[in-house]
Each structure stands twice: as structure tokens, then as C-alpha cells.
Design a protein around this motif. Structure first.
Motif, PDB file in Angstrom:
ATOM      1  N   SER A 111      38.134  46.702  43.673  1.00 19.96           N
ATOM      2  CA  SER A 111      36.702  45.925  43.696  1.00 19.96           C
ATOM      3  C   SER A 111      36.465  45.569  44.982  1.00 19.96           C
TER       4      SER A 111
ATOM      5  N   GLY B  26      35.150  48.290  35.907  1.00 18.79           N
ATOM      6  CA  GLY B  26      34.498  46.906  34.963  1.00 18.79           C
ATOM      7  C   GLY B  26      35.789  46.068  34.737  1.00 18.79           C
ATOM      8  N   HIS B  27      36.856  46.418  35.431  1.00 15.33           N
ATOM      9  CA  HIS B  27      38.104  45.590  34.704  1.00 15.33           C
ATOM     10  C   HIS B  27      38.879  44.764  36.074  1.00 15.33           C
ATOM     11  N   LEU B  28      38.280  44.771  37.316  1.00 11.85           N
ATOM     12  CA  LEU B  28      38.946  44.530  37.960  1.00 11.85           C
ATOM     13  C   LEU B  28      38.240  43.128  38.648  1.00 11.85           C
ATOM     14  N   ARG B  29      38.945  42.240  39.065  1.00 12.63           N
ATOM     15  CA  ARG B  29      38.391  41.049  39.631  1.00 12.63           C
ATOM     16  C   ARG B  29      37.958  41.286  40.950  1.00 12.63           C
TER      17      ARG B  29
ATOM     18  N   GLU C 158      37.836  41.892  29.667  1.00 11.77           N
ATOM     19  CA  GLU C 158      38.843  40.952  30.580  1.00 11.77           C
ATOM     20  C   GLU C 158      38.967  41.966  31.965  1.00 11.77           C
ATOM     21  N   ARG C 159      39.341  40.836  33.093  1.00 10.85           N
ATOM     22  CA  ARG C 159      39.283  41.528  34.170  1.00 10.85           C
ATOM     23  C   ARG C 159      40.949  41.101  34.966  1.00 10.85           C
TER      24      ARG C 159
END
Ligand SMILES: C[S@@+](CC[C@H](N)C(=O)[O-])C[C@H]1O[C@@H](n2cnc3c(N)ncnc32)[C@H](O)[C@@H]1O
Length: 538
Positions: free
Chosen positions: A394, A287-290, A242-243
Motif C-alpha cells: 500500500s 483494501g486490507h493493507l494499512r 480490517e486492515r
């Protein structure tokens, strides 16, 4: 059933006016300050005097006596303070129990019965909490485990922390921009998730502690916050794949020796060696930021005898870990703005955190733990420990990169609603100025931020100042020295003239080459934009 009880509790706390300002009204600001130092005697004396004066227990005073000072109350007093919930309801919710027995450290007492003659003792802290953010003033009640004051001994290893200094620091940093999804990693009593719920459609709050999640869910419900989902698990496990637009974490960043006999507190110690837990959160955030999403964390980082902490942080930011021999990462995976606020020696760090766990100086235990901390730092070549704020982003598609690591000790500016909007403004301004080449920057009509003042010092009898400094009233309360030309440029930034025209006029005035003057001044202008002194046009 529980939900109905929580509704009744909310009604009773509201009716009793159980608020931060009401408690200050009851016992005064000096008692408030003493409580912040973990001393309850002034508050206790004030509540006792009040009871003598009015001849009865005031409901808010009963609640404060029980849930803030951690002292027992009578059945009758609690019944009067919680008329909707009732004593039986408070027992069923796990707020109080009968009898005087103190629970074992870290033990969680199950709700039980309380007979009408025995005193009722608290099983939880339940404190009013007030705040001001960009959305306005707010007031909540926060339940957490009993602190050292009520327990009368060091905290248990599974203690669930209430709102502490670090919690307030992080909540005051949160960028309030409206987002769809937020993650609060290591939610504890849920305080960051609740703040995030004010600017997010949906919040996921995680923790490795079942009890923390239960208390956080109670707090959300008690305060009528319905957009938080609670998930159990370590680090990013509960949100695999998930992001999020906003990741928030006050992680268990305290560096603790992994030595037999040294307590490992779940609320502050992630169980890894040194600062590896903070590294794991930083690396995982990528790996979890939009795209364009922001992570805001607090952290400790180690200075090694052979390596500056900022060099280590730089490596964490270039996640994923580079393969040996693969050379540097082509482009930073995360934008980063890291602000180191404090640096402690190993000795000071050890003292701070041993005392924080409730072990008092002068005891054999304190000395034993102190030795274990120093052994650990020595063995791993740690010379100092930094603390600060981490803002990771990100990178947006336009490719503007931000990699700013700075040391800013000392007081912040005046930010009654927190510093989050300032951070957001600085990020946006940075993106504007890095996306603009010198030609575009020269065409910008800048204005001076409203919290900026200029200070000038003169040698006696001289007309020209010897020293000019810009001061920022809000934000980080920065001070920037200026030379004559930059001071004049800033002074002319009223939104009417563009930067190029101001430079041109100054070149004439100072009899300087316009191109050379622009080359000299524009980097300074960019810096003042980054720091929020000069504002690009809307
Ligand atoms: C310092 S407390 C922060 C609590 C709260 N967010 C605040 O700001 O006050 C850290 C929290 O992280 C939790 N925690 C510890 N190790 C964790 C892990 N590996 N993964 C997720 N949470 C963890 C602890 O149980 C604790 O609730």
C-alpha cells in the motif's frame, strides 16, 4: 481437557527428541531425500535395522514410523513413546485409531477407542519441522492430514496439506520487520501464520476449511504460539473492514478445469476459473493493507494467446476495477514487485498438478484428467502459465511508486535465513533512490554490499577486460554486466566518497564530460541500489 492433552503431547515429543536432525540421524540423509520424493523404503529399512540392533523401539523411531512413514505401531511401542499423553490421550486427540481399516479418501475419522491388542494406525501426519529466520533457528511439530504415502491412494478433496515446497518458498520470502497485525489468508496447517507470529503482535489466520483451522490451532498450541486468532471464511470475508501491516497468502492458486469429474482439492484450488482466485487475492489486498503495509503471495498467472501475463497482472494491480470508459487509474493503487520464477506449457502444467493430486501417469484417470486440463486451456486461449512471487505494498504517503514486474528464473543466491530481509532492504533502498533527484543521489556516499563480487574476463594478452560482471552472493543471486565507467564507479563506492565526486574523478580520468557521464551512469547506479548491490548510507 484437549489443552492438557496437547501439553502432554508437547512434553512427550520433546522428551523423545523428535526433531528433524534426530530423524536424519536415525535413517540418514539419503532416506531423507527419498522421503522428499515420497519414497519411504530407505527410511523403513533403517528403522527396522535399528530396532533389530538395539532390541527395542526407540521412541523417536516409533513416532517417525507412525507419523512420518504412516505405518501402524503396537500399543506397547506407542505407550513407551508417549508416556505423558498415553495411548488413550493420543486416541482422544485424533492422532491414532485402532485397526487396519483405511479411511475413505477425504474422510476425517473421529477419535475412537483402541484395544490393546490391535495395531494403532495414524490418523494424521505429525512431522518435526526446523527453520532458520532472522530471529534465529527454530523447531516445531506440524500436524496435517495423512499424505499419499500413508493413504496409498490419491488425496481426498478436503485434504489439509502439511508443509510443502510452496509453503517453504513463501515462508522463506517473509519480510521479518516487526509489525502489529498480520493476516495469513488460507492458513491450511497454519505454517505461515506461525512464522508471522514471530514478527507480529497479533496474527489472524483464515481458511474456508474448518478442519484446516482445527489443525492450525492444534499446531499453534502444540508449539506454544499464542498470538494467532483463527477465523473461518472465504478470501477477505472474515476480515471485512480490517486492515493489516502484513498480509501473507499461499493461496489455492492451482488452475483447475471446472469440469465434471475433475477433483477440486480445497488445499490448492480456489474453485474459480483459471487464475481468478489469485486475481481476487491481489485485488482484495488493496483494501486490507494499512498505509505502507505489505502483502506477500505466491501465484500462478495465465498467458493468453493474445495477452502477456504481465499485462494482465498490471490490470489486477490497478484495483478497484476501472469503470468502462473511465480511462486509466490516475495512480497505481498498489505498489508491486512481481517476480516470475517459472513458466510452464499447458501440457507440463497439467502433468505436474494431476500427479500432485496422487493420480499416476499411465492410468486411464490420468489421461482423462490430462484431456480435461488441455481442453480448458485451449478453450480459454491459455498458452502458458507463470508462477512466481508477488510483493504488494500500500503506497506510503511520500508518493514513491514501485511497479516492477520481472522474470527471474534460475537459482536464488545463498540466503540461510530466507530472503525476507533482502526484500525489505531493496524496498527501502528503492524508496530512498526514487525520493532522491540526481543532485541528492550525487551527494550519497554508497557502499558495495558485502555479498557482491566482480568477475572480469580478458582476451589473452590484453590489459583491459572485455567483460565485467557483478555477482550477488545472496538475495536473488543476480548478475549484472558492467561497462568500464560503471565498474570503476562501483569499485570506488567505499562510503567515503560521494557519487558526484566519483563521477567527477572518472570524467577526468576518461577525458569525458562530467555532466554527460553523470547522465549515463546515474540510472545504472539507481538500478544497482534497487537490486541491493549498492547500499545507501544508513
Ligand atoms: C496451498 S494451501 C496453503 C496452506 C498454508 N498456508 C501453506 O502455506 O502451506 C491453501 C489454503 O487455502 C485454503 N482455501 C481454499 N480456498 C479458500 C478461500 N476461498 N478462502 C480462504 N482460504 C481458502 C485451503 O483450504 C488451504 O488451506
Amino acid at each position: 481437557m484437549t489443552s492438557a492433552l496437547v501439553d502432554q503431547l508437547r512434553a512427550d515429543l520433546g522428551a523423545a527428541h523428535y526433531s528433524v536432525s534426530a530423524l536424519t540421524g536415525l535413517w540418514g540423509s539419503e532416506a531423507d531425500a527419498a522421503l522428499r520424493r515420497n519414497q519411504r523404503v530407505p527410511a523403513l529399512r533403517a528403522l527396522t535395522a535399528l530396532r533389530t540392533k538395539i532390541g527395542r523401539a526407540e521412541p523417536s523411531a516409533t513416532l517417525a514410523w507412525l507419523f512420518v512413514l504412516g505405518l501402524p505401531v503396537t500399543h506397547a511401542d506407542l505407550a513407551a513413546a508417549l508416556p505423558s499423553l498415553s495411548v488413550a490421550g493420543a486416541v482422544a486427540l485424533g492422532l491414532v485409531a485402532g485397526g487396519n481399516a483405511a479411511a475413505a479418501p477425504g474422510a476425517t475419522e473421529k477419535p475412537g477407542s483402541a484395544d490393546a491388542d490391535s495395531p494403532l494406525r495414524p490418523l494424521l501426519e505429525l512431522r518435526p519441522y526446523s527453520f532458520v529466520d532472522e530471529h534465529g533457528a527454530g523447531s516445531w511439530w506440524i500436524a496435517s492430514d495423512l499424505g499419499e504415502l500413508a493413504l496409498g491412494r490419491p488425496l481426498g478433496e478436503t485434504h489439509v496439506l502439511g508443509v510443502g515446497g510452496a509453503s517453504l518458498t513463501l515462508s522463506g520470502l517473509l519480510i521479518p520487520t516487526r509489525v502489529q497485525t498480520a493476516l495469513d489468508l488460507g492458513t491450511g496447517c497454519g505454517i505461515q501464520a506461525m512464522h508471522a507470529a514471530r514478527h507480529s503482535d497479533h496474527v489472524v489466520a483464515t481458511d474456508i476449511s474448518v478442519r484446516a483451522l482445527e489443525l492450525a490451532a492444534l499446531n499453534a498450541q502444540l508449539n506454544g504460539i499464542g498470538n494467532i486468532e483463527f477465523r473461518l471464511g472465504s478470501l477477505f470475508e472474515p476480515v471485512a473492514g480490517e486492515r493489516f501491516d502484513h498480509i501473507i497468502s499461499n493461496p489455492p492458486f492451482v488452475i483447475t478445469p471446472r469440469t465434471e469429474g475433475v477433483p477440486s482439492y480445497e488445499y490448492r484450488d480456489g474453485g474459480l476459473v483459471g487464475d481468478a482466485l489469485v486475481e481476487a487475492v491481489v485485488r482484495g489486498a488493496a483494501g486490507h493493507l494499512r498505509p505502507g503495509g505489505v502483502a506477500q503471495l505466491l501465484g500462478n498467472w495465465e498467458y493468453r494467446t493474445d495477452q502477456d501475463a504481465f499485462d494482465r497482472l498490471d490490470l489486477w494491480l490497478d484495483a478497484p476495477k476501472a469503470e468502462p470508459g473511465a480511462g486509466p487509474h490516475p495512480r497505481p493503487v498498489l505498489d508491486a514487485w512481481i517476480i516470475e520464477r517459472e513458466v510452464q506449457s499447458p501440457a507440463l502444467y497439467a502433468e505436474t498438478w494431476i500427479r500432485d493430486g496422487g493420480t499416476r501417469p499411465g492410468t486411464a484417470d490420468f489421461d482423462r484428467l490430462y484431456g480435461a486440463w488441455l481442453d480448458d486451456f485451449e478453450a480459454r486461449g491459455v498458452s502458458r502459465v507463470g508462477f512466481g512471487y508477488m510483493l504488494l505494498r500500500s503506497p506510503a504517503a511520500d508518493g514513491t511508486a514501485l511497479r516492477r514486474l520481472e522474470r527471474l528464473p534460475g537459482a536464488l543466491g545463498h540466503n540461510p535465513a530466507g530472503i525476507g530481509s533482502h526484500l525489505a532492504g531493496c524496498l527501502a533502498a528503492h524508496d530512498r533512490q526514487t525520493a532522491a533527484d540526481d543532485g541528492l543521489l550525487s551527494r550519497m556516499r554508497l557502499t558495495v554490499a558485502s555479498d557482491v563480487t566482480e568477475e572480469r574476463h580478458y582476451w589473452p594478452g590484453q590489459e583491459d577486460p572485455t567483460l565485467m560482471t557483478l555477482h550477488q552472493g545472496g538475495g536473488f543471486g543476480r548478475s549484472v554486466p558492467l561497462d568500464t565507467a560503471l565498474a570503476a564507479l562501483v569499485g570506488a563506492c567505499d562510503g567515503d566518497l560521494d557519487v558526484g565526486s566519483i563521477v567527477s574523478a572518472l570524467a577526468q580520468l576518461l577525458d569525458a564530460d562530467e555532466g554527460e557521464l553523470a547522465t549515463e551512469l546515474l540510472p545504472g547506479v539507481r538500478g544497482l541500489i534497487d537490486d541491493g548491490f549498492l547500499l545507501p548510507p544508513a
